[in-house]
Each structure stands twice: as structure tokens, then as C-alpha cells.
Design an enzyme around this catalytic site. Structure first.
Site, PDB file in Angstrom:
ATOM      1  N   ASP A  67       0.809  -1.221   0.000  1.00 58.75           N
ATOM      2  CA  ASP A  67       0.000   0.000   0.000  1.00 58.75           C
ATOM      3  C   ASP A  67       0.842   1.271   0.000  1.00 58.75           C
ATOM      4  OD1 ASP A  67       0.866  -0.661   2.583  1.00 58.75           O
ATOM      5  OD2 ASP A  67      -1.124  -1.157   3.294  1.00 58.75           O
ATOM      6  N   ASN A 136      -7.993  -3.516  13.883  1.00 57.30           N
ATOM      7  CA  ASN A 136      -9.366  -3.820  13.463  1.00 57.30           C
ATOM      8  C   ASN A 136      -9.404  -5.018  12.498  1.00 57.30           C
ATOM      9  OD1 ASN A 136      -8.287  -2.764  11.154  1.00 57.30           O
ATOM     10  ND2 ASN A 136      -9.673  -1.014  10.998  1.00 57.30           N
ATOM     11  N   HIS A 138      -7.499  -5.331   9.751  1.00 57.36           N
ATOM     12  CA  HIS A 138      -7.165  -5.074   8.344  1.00 57.36           C
ATOM     13  C   HIS A 138      -5.854  -5.758   7.965  1.00 57.36           C
ATOM     14  CE1 HIS A 138      -5.010  -1.022   9.466  1.00 57.36           C
ATOM     15  NE2 HIS A 138      -4.096  -1.951   9.284  1.00 57.36           N
ATOM     16  N   GLU A 143      -9.908  -2.565   4.873  1.00 56.18           N
ATOM     17  CA  GLU A 143     -10.555  -2.283   6.151  1.00 56.18           C
ATOM     18  C   GLU A 143     -11.821  -3.142   6.309  1.00 56.18           C
ATOM     19  OE1 GLU A 143      -8.912  -0.614   8.235  1.00 56.18           O
ATOM     20  OE2 GLU A 143      -8.397   1.417   7.636  1.00 56.18           O
TER      21      GLU A 143
END
Ligand code: F6R
Length: 243
Positions: A67, A136, A138, A143
Site C-alpha cells: 500500500d 481492526n 485489516h 478495512e
């Protein structure tokens, strides 16, 4: 899915680096999928050490990162290109033209995402993908959502991710809210996956992702379906898993 337990961050880093070194020794022209963040720094230092000792060479290796922040160029100190150059690429013999990240300054999101998927396809996919995991759940910046995103896409980061990432930015600096990220498809198509997790703050999500149901609400949970996924985690990150 195989879980390898390490005593602490350093041991996790050594074990993960050993798996990556073995990959490079077995296939010197491997395509490595790489991650940024705190988790892989120790692994990268171990790989640099092995390179300096002459045990491995990256001369034929190609790398493709997960990313990049939208809006940041490669010379911006918080960009993932800058992180990779400083943490790893400048310290090993990888050819710069063989290192790929999304272009954070691309003007057209759709074109950039298509270009990046094409880069991965042209390489013939990823041999070994290194991953961290967000609080979370990811992986890359996929996400929590109602569906598993397929290809490279531009994503609005969640508040929890922006807060976690803000620790690396100077006070007053604007933390990007969008990022280009590889999708779940390219990650799941990697021949081998190594996910590293360290620290008590990762214990709850490690339990949820790898011992709970497979759901896009916890993107990393899909790794349970991968035929060759190794989770290398330290005791603190595995603290909630019953022996
Ligand atoms: C980084 C990335 C992220 C991180 C995750 C964990 O390229 O794709 O998914 O792996 O946010 O970050 P750390 O390792 O800093 O806890």
C-alpha cells in the site's frame, strides 16, 4: 494455517526472516510482497544482516508493496516508498527498478489501481507475501467491510487506522485519510503468506481473526482459507489463545 509461537518481537523477527531467507535461497528471483509499519522492521533488519553476511542476495528479487498513502510522493518522509527505501532497499542489493509501490501522487485513482494490478500480474503473482495485522483486522488497508475487496483500490482509512498511524507523524502534520491498497485477491493468490504479530495490543484481534468466523468484518480472517499461511506471533500476541 500454521501458527509459530515466538518468545518476543526479536524472536518473531528472526523466525519470519528465516522463512523469507529460505524462500530467496530456494528461488533467487522470488517476487516478495512487502509490508510497512512497526511489525516488519525487525524482520527487515534480520534480512539485512543475512545479506551483509553473504547468506542471501536480493539481486534478482522483485518486490511489490501492499500500500501507499494517497497524496504523498516517494520523497515524503511518511510515504511508504520512503519507509521502504530507508528501512530496507538502500541497505540490500535489490535493484530499485524491481521495487514497486502504488504511486501516491497518481491523478486518476482507477487508472493507478488498474496499473498496479497489472504490475502484479506481469510479475506472475507473488511468491511470498509478508503481512502485519491492524487492530481492526485489516490486512494491507483492506478495512472491515461488508465484502472482501477484490483488486487494488483507493480506500478511505478508518478512524482507528488513522489514529494508529498518526503515531508516526509529527505533531501538526496532516495524517492522510486515503490510501491505495492491494486487494484481497492478490494477497490470497500469493503462493505463501507470512503474517507477523507482536504485542498484547494485537492479542484480541489475533484471536478474532484466526480463531473466529471468516468474515469481511475482520478482513484477516480470510487467511484461514489460504493453503500456505504461516502466522508468526509472539507470546504476548498469542496470550488469549488457549493452548
Ligand atoms: C502496512 C500495512 C498495514 C500494517 C498494519 C499493522 O503496509 O499494510 O496493514 O501491516 O496496519 O501495522 P503495525 O505493524 O505498525 O502494527
Amino acid at each position: 494455517m500454521k501458527i509459530i509461537k515466538a518468545k518476543d518481537y526479536n524472536e518473531m523477527s528472526r523466525k519470519a526472516a528465516n522463512i523469507i531467507s529460505a524462500q530467496i535461497i530456494m528461488k533467487p528471483d522470488s517476487v516478495l510482497g512487502l509490508a510497512t509499519g512497526s511489525s516488519p522492521i525487525g524482520t527487515y533488519n534480520e534480512l539485512i544482516d543475512s545479506y551483509q553476511k553473504g547468506d542471501i542476495s536480493f539481486e534478482l528479487v522483485k518486490s511489490v508493496n501492499l500500500d501507499e498513502y494517497k497524496g504523498l510522493g516517494g520523497d515524503h518522509k511518511q510515504s511508504y516508498r520512503y519507509f521502504m527505501e530507508n528501512t530496507l532497499f538502500s541497505k540490500i542489493d535489490i535493484q530499485k527498478e524491481n521495487t514497486y509501490l502504488p504511486n501516491g501522487l497518481a491523478e486518476n485513482d482507477e487508472e493507478e489501481c488498474a496499473r498496479y494490478d497489472d504490475v502484479i500480474a506481469q510479475m506472475g503473482g507473488i511468491d511470498l507475501q509478508l503481512l502485519g495485522i491492524g487492530h481492526n483486522g485489516h490486512i494491507a488497508f483492506n478495512e472491515p467491510s461488508d465484502v472482501f475487496p477484490d483488486g487494488t483500490h483507493c480506500v478511505k482509512l478508518t478512524e482507528s487506522t488513522i489514529t494508529a498511524n498518526s503515531r508516526l507523524f509529527d505533531e501538526g502534520e496532516v495524517v492522510p485519510t486515503y490510501a491505495f491498497t492491494m486487494g484481497i485477491k492478490a494477497i490470497m493468490q500469493a503462493k505463501k503468506i507470512v503474517l507477523i504479530a507482536s504485542g498484547t495490543d494485537k492479542a484480541a484481534i489475533v484471536k478474532e481473526a484466526f480463531f473466529g468466523p471468516i468474515t469481511p468484518k475482520v478482513p484477516a480472517s480470510i487467511l484461514q482459507m489460504h493453503p500456505d499461511c504461516i502466522v508468526v506471533a509472539d507470546e504476548a500476541a498469542l496470550a488469549l489463545i488457549n493452548e
